[in-house]
Design an enzyme around this catalytic site. Structure first.
Site, PDB file in Angstrom:
ATOM      1  N   LYS A 175       0.840  -1.198  -0.041  1.00 12.56           N
ATOM      2  CA  LYS A 175      -0.089  -0.013   0.157  1.00 12.56           C
ATOM      3  C   LYS A 175       0.997   1.135   0.014  1.00 12.56           C
ATOM      4  O   LYS A 175       1.506   1.578   1.130  1.00 12.56           O
ATOM      5  CB  LYS A 175      -0.883   0.010   1.279  1.00 12.56           C
ATOM      6  CG  LYS A 175      -2.248   0.780   1.279  1.00 12.56           C
ATOM      7  CD  LYS A 175      -2.167   2.243   0.662  1.00 12.56           C
ATOM      8  CE  LYS A 175      -1.814   3.041   1.901  1.00 12.56           C
ATOM      9  NZ  LYS A 175      -1.731   4.459   1.496  1.00 12.56           N
ATOM     10  N   GLY A 228       7.135   5.268   8.024  1.00 17.15           N
ATOM     11  CA  GLY A 228       6.134   6.729   8.023  1.00 17.15           C
ATOM     12  C   GLY A 228       6.353   7.362   9.291  1.00 17.15           C
ATOM     13  O   GLY A 228       7.325   6.977  10.196  1.00 17.15           O
ATOM     14  N   THR A 230       5.582   8.348  13.285  1.00 17.70           N
ATOM     15  CA  THR A 230       5.420   7.582  14.382  1.00 17.70           C
ATOM     16  C   THR A 230       4.055   7.504  15.023  1.00 17.70           C
ATOM     17  O   THR A 230       3.809   6.349  15.416  1.00 17.70           O
ATOM     18  CB  THR A 230       6.195   8.523  15.573  1.00 17.70           C
ATOM     19  OG1 THR A 230       7.542   8.535  15.074  1.00 17.70           O
ATOM     20  CG2 THR A 230       6.139   7.804  17.105  1.00 17.70           C
ATOM     21  N   GLU A 385       9.639  16.365  15.117  1.00 24.07           N
ATOM     22  CA  GLU A 385      10.119  16.306  13.544  1.00 24.07           C
ATOM     23  C   GLU A 385       9.343  17.166  12.769  1.00 24.07           C
ATOM     24  O   GLU A 385       8.212  17.210  12.763  1.00 24.07           O
ATOM     25  CB  GLU A 385       9.954  14.790  13.128  1.00 24.07           C
ATOM     26  CG  GLU A 385      10.541  14.452  11.816  1.00 24.07           C
ATOM     27  CD  GLU A 385      10.352  13.230  11.496  1.00 24.07           C
ATOM     28  OE1 GLU A 385       9.110  12.676  11.711  1.00 24.07           O
ATOM     29  OE2 GLU A 385      11.471  12.441  10.708  1.00 24.07           O
TER      30      GLU A 385
HETATM   31  P1  ADP Z   1       3.958  10.457   6.341  1.00 23.21           P
HETATM   32  O1  ADP Z   1       4.234  11.472   7.356  1.00 23.21           O
HETATM   33  O2  ADP Z   1       5.287  10.139   5.696  1.00 23.21           O
HETATM   34  O3  ADP Z   1       2.959  10.968   5.324  1.00 23.21           O
HETATM   35  P2  ADP Z   1       1.945   8.627   7.350  1.00 23.21           P
HETATM   36  O4  ADP Z   1       2.100   7.784   8.419  1.00 23.21           O
HETATM   37  O5  ADP Z   1       0.985   9.440   7.700  1.00 23.21           O
HETATM   38  O6  ADP Z   1       3.376   9.360   7.268  1.00 23.21           O
HETATM   39  O7  ADP Z   1       2.034   7.498   6.227  1.00 23.21           O
HETATM   40  C1  ADP Z   1       2.867   6.596   5.884  1.00 23.21           C
HETATM   41  C2  ADP Z   1       1.938   5.575   5.151  1.00 23.21           C
HETATM   42  O8  ADP Z   1       1.159   5.132   6.091  1.00 23.21           O
HETATM   43  C3  ADP Z   1       1.154   6.028   4.038  1.00 23.21           C
HETATM   44  O9  ADP Z   1       1.041   4.789   2.874  1.00 23.21           O
HETATM   45  C4  ADP Z   1      -0.225   6.173   4.385  1.00 23.21           C
HETATM   46  O10 ADP Z   1      -1.296   6.242   3.747  1.00 23.21           O
HETATM   47  C5  ADP Z   1      -0.021   5.243   5.379  1.00 23.21           C
HETATM   48  N1  ADP Z   1      -1.254   5.342   6.614  1.00 23.21           N
HETATM   49  C6  ADP Z   1      -1.607   6.422   7.217  1.00 23.21           C
HETATM   50  N2  ADP Z   1      -2.539   6.022   8.174  1.00 23.21           N
HETATM   51  C7  ADP Z   1      -2.595   4.667   7.918  1.00 23.21           C
HETATM   52  C8  ADP Z   1      -3.469   3.923   8.989  1.00 23.21           C
HETATM   53  N3  ADP Z   1      -4.404   4.320   9.925  1.00 23.21           N
HETATM   54  N4  ADP Z   1      -3.451   2.395   8.809  1.00 23.21           N
HETATM   55  C9  ADP Z   1      -2.641   2.003   7.899  1.00 23.21           C
HETATM   56  N5  ADP Z   1      -1.795   2.844   7.088  1.00 23.21           N
HETATM   57  C10 ADP Z   1      -1.831   4.119   7.181  1.00 23.21           C
END
Ligand code: ADP
Length: 490
Positions: A175, A228, A230, A385
């Site tokens: 994903k 991704g 934290t 961050e």
């Molecule tokens: P960033 O700050 O790098 O955008 P995120 O943690 O928001 O960090 O996103 C990193 C990945 O995690 C992306 O692919 C995002 O779509 C996915 N993501 C965000 N929220 C969720 C969730 N609740 N469950 C699974 N994946 C998620």
């Protein structure tokens, strides 16, 4: 009408059932492509097919060298198409071409390393503890893996998950981040071209909170590999805890870099600037907190400021650009809000501190490389961050206080040390609570060295042999060498 790109569901290219989404070039907002997104039903179908595919005897019993063959081919195809992949990733996230080219080549290197690791991997015969029993410890795949990636270095972070997971004999559902799904779809094409059997890989673009969540929550998903933020990582750890499955989490950072009095200040200033400002600071490993010995503080700061003023912020497709645009308007606002907060907390902006405007800047989301002084390590911008081109500089006097402050962080991802004294460098390196330490360099990577963090920077390691072991589980097998019945009581 604009064409909507298919997603990749268990070996089939098809339209997902979700609403189509757009990829736009951060340099000027132009449309790169419209792509199809998944729904929960698509996730369920992909996971069920992945479960079948990894249990299929043709894959379950495949020899390591056969899986390695696929990954060698993946590396070859990536290299043969490096320019096009780099150009595509630049369109997706706005990183300068030189950087995205480096990421593409590193992805090829990872695929090749994991192929070799897989092909040459020896199973274990633990030391014998009884003359009539031989034990074997064999490593086996885990099953269906959920791989979830961010937008900042997609091709590298995606191959870093896919290659070891496939090498270990699993199936993977990827994903990708909403902003950078195009490169992930290309990766699917590459694995398909390399001969990966159908069903073992799906690439499902979509919203993290919907598709990502559906994926990790699916009962047949047996491991979560996530890179991704934290807060998302913590949420996924909760899901994993409920399901009693393992995670690899590569999360945020607020990495300290330390300039000792005896450092080569010219070399250090280049390294420090590169450590924070490359990728416009949009890197979990960005060296965002700088500690400089007070005896060289003024001299070093002057060098660093001069160098920072000379950095070329510009269009990511211009060959000599150092720093490209930020990923989006909303991210630029978040970076600028942190800079305003730093000023409110008593910081002085010595260079940068604002959005860049005029000419090419007006078409994109460009932020000036920024240096802030006058704050203590406890200030918000020294703790949180920012994920942007913002460096905070703090003087230090003695090593004990330095270590206390450098380690005074929720994060524990990386650190940099600049000194000519390697004994001191090693002593300090051992005391820093981080997963990677660079000495007289920064952001250099080797695929054979495990990478990951501690504290709120994550759990587990990627790359190296450990990177493949993370996708395997051990089984102990006891073989009796005796022809006597089991005794009852020993
Ligand atoms: P960033 O700050 O790098 O955008 P995120 O943690 O928001 O960090 O996103 C990193 C990945 O995690 C992306 O692919 C995002 O779509 C996915 N993501 C965000 N929220 C969720 C969730 N609740 N469950 C699974 N994946 C998620």
């Amino acid at each position: 009408m604009t064409k909507v790109l298919d997603l990749y569901l268990a070996g089939e290219w098809k339209q997902g059932q979700g609403n189509p989404s757009e990829s736009r070039f951060p340099a000027d907002g132009s449309l790169n492509a419209v792509f199809s997104t998944a729904t929960e039903a698509d996730v369920n179908e992909a996971v069920e097919k992945a479960e079948k595919a990894w249990r299929d005897p043709s894959w379950r019993n495949s020899l390591p060298l056969e899986r390695a063959k696929v990954l060698y081919k993946v590396a070859e195809i990536i290299e043969a198409n490096a320019k096009e992949l780099s150009a595509l990733q630049t369109k997706d996230n706005g990183k300068p071409l030189a950087e995205t080219f480096g990421l593409v080549m590193s992805a090829a290197g990872t695929a090749r390393y994991m192929a070799a690791a897989c092909e040459t991997f020896d199973q274990n015969l633990p030391s014998q503890r009884a003359s009539d029993i031989l034990t074997m410890s064999v490593y086996e795949p885990i099953g269906v893996i959920a791989a979830i990636t961010p937008w900042n270095s997609p091709i590298a972070s995606e191959i870093q998950k896919l290659a070891p997971a496939i090498a270990a004999g699993n199936a993977v559902i990827l994903k990708p981040a909403e902003a950078t799904s195009l490169i992930a779809l290309e990766i699917a094409k590459i694995f398909e071209q390399a001969g990966l059997p159908k069903g073992l890989l799906s690439v499902l673009p979509g919203k993290g909170s919907v598709i990502g969540n559906a994926l990790v929550s699916h009962p047949l998903v047996k491991k979560i590999s996530f890179t991704g933020g934290t807060s998302t990582g913590r949420r996924l750890a909760h899901v994993a805890a409920e399901k009693l499955i393992t995670t690899s989490l590569e999360l945020g950072g607020k990495s300290p870099t330390i300039v000792f009095e005896d450092a080569d200040l010219d070399i250090a200033s280049h390294g420090v600037a590169y450590g924070i400002f490359s990728s416009a600071g949009q890197a979990c490993i960005a060296g965002a907190r700088l500690f400089v010995h007070q005896n060289v503080y003024d001299e070093f700061l002057e060098k660093l400021v001069t160098l920072t003023r000379g950095l070329r912020v510009g269009h990511p497709e211009t060959p000599d650009t150092h720093i490209g645009p930020l990923i989006s308007e909303s991210h630029l606002k978040s970076v600028d809000d942190y800079v305003q907060l730093a000023v409110k907390e008593g910081g002085q902006v010595v260079v940068g501190g604002q959005r860049l405007t005029g000419g090419v800047y007006d078409q994109g989301t460009y932020y000036a490389p920024t240096i802030i002084t006058g704050l203590k390590n406890t200030a918000t911008v020294c703790q949180e961050e920012i994920f942007g081109p913002v460096l905070v500089v703090i003087p230090f006097e003695d090593e004990a206080t330095l270590l206390e402050e450098a380690n005074d962080s929720f994060y524990g991802l990386a650190a940099g040390i600049w000194t000519e004294n390697y004994r001191k460098a090693l002593q300090v390196a051992r005391q820093l609570e981080v997963g990677t330490v660079w000495v007289n360099t920064y952001k250099k990577f080797s695929v054979s060295a495990p990478f990951g963090g501690g504290k709120e920077s994550g759990i587990g390691r990627e790359k190296g042999r450990e990177g493949m072991l993370a996708y395997m589980q051990q089984k102990s097998i006891y073989l009796s060498l005796s022809d006597q019945p089991n005794p009852w009581a020993n």
